[in-house]
Design an enzyme around this catalytic site. Sequence first.
Site, PDB file in Angstrom:
ATOM      1  N   CYS A  88       0.813  -1.211   0.000  1.00 49.38           N
ATOM      2  CA  CYS A  88       0.000   0.000   0.000  1.00 49.38           C
ATOM      3  C   CYS A  88       0.847   1.262   0.000  1.00 49.38           C
ATOM      4  O   CYS A  88       0.320   2.362  -0.167  1.00 49.38           O
ATOM      5  CB  CYS A  88      -0.952  -0.015   1.190  1.00 49.38           C
ATOM      6  SG  CYS A  88      -1.958  -1.507   1.184  1.00 49.38           S
ATOM      7  N   CYS A 215     -14.792  -0.790   6.923  1.00 49.95           N
ATOM      8  CA  CYS A 215     -13.896  -1.123   5.814  1.00 49.95           C
ATOM      9  C   CYS A 215     -13.908   0.010   4.799  1.00 49.95           C
ATOM     10  O   CYS A 215     -14.946   0.608   4.526  1.00 49.95           O
ATOM     11  CB  CYS A 215     -14.356  -2.397   5.116  1.00 49.95           C
ATOM     12  SG  CYS A 215     -14.592  -3.791   6.235  1.00 49.95           S
ATOM     13  N   LYS A 341     -11.386   5.509   3.454  1.00 55.83           N
ATOM     14  CA  LYS A 341     -12.783   5.189   3.769  1.00 55.83           C
ATOM     15  C   LYS A 341     -13.697   5.625   2.639  1.00 55.83           C
ATOM     16  O   LYS A 341     -14.525   4.858   2.175  1.00 55.83           O
ATOM     17  CB  LYS A 341     -13.141   5.859   5.107  1.00 55.83           C
ATOM     18  CG  LYS A 341     -14.565   5.820   5.562  1.00 55.83           C
ATOM     19  CD  LYS A 341     -15.048   4.447   5.986  1.00 55.83           C
ATOM     20  CE  LYS A 341     -15.687   3.723   4.860  1.00 55.83           C
ATOM     21  NZ  LYS A 341     -16.820   2.909   5.137  1.00 55.83           N
ATOM     22  N   HIS A 345      -9.482   2.378  -2.056  1.00 58.91           N
ATOM     23  CA  HIS A 345      -8.036   2.186  -1.971  1.00 58.91           C
ATOM     24  C   HIS A 345      -7.470   1.522  -3.216  1.00 58.91           C
ATOM     25  O   HIS A 345      -7.154   0.337  -3.203  1.00 58.91           O
ATOM     26  CB  HIS A 345      -7.726   1.366  -0.702  1.00 58.91           C
ATOM     27  CG  HIS A 345      -6.279   1.161  -0.452  1.00 58.91           C
ATOM     28  ND1 HIS A 345      -5.295   2.018  -0.914  1.00 58.91           N
ATOM     29  CD2 HIS A 345      -5.633   0.170   0.215  1.00 58.91           C
ATOM     30  CE1 HIS A 345      -4.120   1.564  -0.521  1.00 58.91           C
ATOM     31  NE2 HIS A 345      -4.284   0.449   0.150  1.00 58.91           N
TER      32      HIS A 345
END
Lengths: 400, 480
Positions: A88, A215, A341, A345
């Site tokens: 990430c 998530c 959020k 992502h």
Amino acid sequence: MAEGIRDKVAIIGMGCTKFGELWDKSADDLMVDAFKECIEDAGLDKKDLNAAWFGVHFEEQSVGKGATSLALALKLPFLPVTRTENFCATATEAFRGACYGVASGAYDIALALGVEKLKDTGYGGLPGGPGLMGTKSALIMPKLTAPGAFAMMATRYFSVYGLSPEDGKRMLAKVSAKSHYNGARNPKAHLRREVTEEQILKAPVIAWPLGLFDCCGVSDGAAAAIVTRADLAKKFRPDPIHVKALQVAVSSGEELMYTKWDGAHVESGYRAGMLAYEEAGIKNPREEISMAEVHDCFSITEAVTMEDLQFSPRGKVKDDIEAGRFDLDGPQPIQPDGGLKCFGHPIGASGLRMLYEMYKQLQGKADLPERQIKNPRLGLTHNMGGFPAMNIVSVAIVGL
Amino acid sequence: MVGITSYGAYIPRYRMNHNTLFTAVGFLLTFPPPGENAIANQDEDTLTMAVAAGVDCLASKKREMVDGIYLASTSQPYAVRQNSVLIATALDLPCGIRSADFTGSTRSGTTALLAAFDAVKGEMCGSVLVCASDCRLSKPGSPQEYLYGDGAASLLVGNEDVIATFEGAYSVSYDFPDRWKASSEKFEHAWEDRFIRDSGYSQFVLEAISGLLKRYNLDIKDFARIAYPGLYAREHGAIAKRLGADPAQLQDTLLSTIGDTGAASPLMMLVAALEGAKPNDMILVAGFGNGSDAMFLRVTDRISDLSERRAVKKHLAAKKDLASYEKYLAFRNLAPFDLGMRGEISIRTPMSALFRERKVVLSLCGSKCQRCGTPQYPYQRICVNPDCGAVDQMEDYRFSDKKGVIFTYTGDYLAASMDPPSLYGLIDFDGGGRFWFDFTDCDMDSVKVGMPVEMTFRRRYVDEPTGVHGYSWKATPIGE
């Protein structure tokens, strides 16, 4: 410590696409969109670029291996292009490469661009598969997903600090509700709807104790930055943003295989933060960091990151969350753009998307006045890739 | 003196009541036979149950002394790739070992045990582990579905610390076509039940036991326990009557509590008999399938030295009702349930890597630092203790027999599973070492941080395109 990168490099242009389930956009489209905004912002022509760093994580889902896809999409004139991949932190690694490229004097102007096209898999969540951690791990790892891996940190945090599941889940609900509030106000965010704590608490469980709203979204997107040496920056614009620190810390295996780690924090996050504060000359991050975009892949990740980065004392983040410390109008806004959020992502783009928000906020150029943070001095971005028990964390600090 | 030196068993946690079966697919019967069957979990099969029985049998025994491993089964996952040596690897037995699969008949259980006695008697082996295990597929709605249960038994054969001496045997063999299955087929075929009962079961068991009594000049009344499979409850009693045995001598067939465990059945009954045996007891055991093997043993006074095992008694007591027939179909992959696109990602097992890492993957071995004493999984060359960091100073360290506690966990509804949620977490091992594992045989509500666990060998996946059955170790709460 080495001399470090502080004030040697400046950002002179940035671009960021709208993030979302962009069914009609390819990775190439996203790269062109981010690059167009970025180079216009810098006021440059692409022949002014000396080199490029290109971040993408799940290359097999979109662009393929190597660096050719960036050069081909942007028609870069036979530039040296380097492909980076580091979970990430992929986009931040591309940015780091570009910064080191100009800081070394090897280049005057460099591009960093990160992209990810996640929504061609046919299912929700991140692409799965046994190869993520290598051949041996595929034979012995539990069949975990990203929500499950981070849920284990929530379980542990609740246990270590004596929170009942109800109290713990409510603390996390406040984290997500705050980000949804911010994301609802951001035209580039994927999820643009406010949600209440009650809605969050009533949502289905994805991986206990994390529910749907704990998530982050899964989306497509791209973001880009153009950097130059600090002493050249004012030639390009009056308000360049300076790099104060760029640090990465990677797990040694002791969290997963040795028994000292408490499971309720991310050790690499703490280490990367410490290194970055030293590099940037920051003594009191709680007071000195004006705002941050941290890696809120899950609500629990943001919560423990507040402690890892020393914005909150260990075990005390709940007090700060409840006091509204991290709200958009609070003393230390976190995820002013809505965070992972609400942006989702796209792995290879996220780090640069976070920097884009810090860059605009520091310049006082947030797209809408109601989103503008008052007089920010220093902004921090943080990416965490892998799992709480085994990961890589990057921290970047930028300022005027 | 050759005989049995230890015993163990494994019965899976789930039981399905015959009424559950009958309600779901009872169209062939007018009423269900009473009782319940032991049902292997979705991650269990013949091999995993054999390993579990072997673990029970080898408790407090020196694994490095075992030099033979026999598996008896009619439902072994691999037709090519020896199943018994996979069990040996899971049990971390030495490589200097004789291994063989006994298959093709439910009689293979007793035949494997006789072969083990022969090997030790002929001084070719010193200690042979015999595992008999069956997890047979039956067609939904078939009579076999009521009859077959899943389970495994294990016996250690040797010539030291013998708890029951092998005294003699007698076998009869017939090409009796009661059941058959070509190697390419999923389900067995069976001829008419009355034929199996009257021409086979009632005849061969009687013939083998009578032959044994005659060969060794024995009286049926000499035996404390008489154990032979009970495929048909009434005929089971009738055979005893014709032998002149007292019903009190008969070992419980376990038919109504576990079901017919095939190759494991006679050995499971033998284990149960040994659990209640006294020194000098004579035990008669017979297996059935394409004939019959009969043998007899004499219990020694060393039986009281053997530490308590889970064996049959404890496994019978630890059970959980599987009330959903649909779940059972999912466990056995007997209906095309949707795992989602995520569940369709192909797993290609790199076999060369699996062989290279067999101690890590199949034996659950890691390393222990000889400098600082830190156990670590998987095997590391550089010590993971940040205050040590010793290089290449490791010794092998087995985690499969270590207990531990749950450090953290989750129940994951996103992960593809035939039995969601997927439970997994990090385990801290007693004595040191930490790693993450899937959990099994437990429920979301019962799992807690700090809960004690032990390790269990389970099937990880079946990769249909390549036929690979993948295995690894999982954590399971102790005493569940």
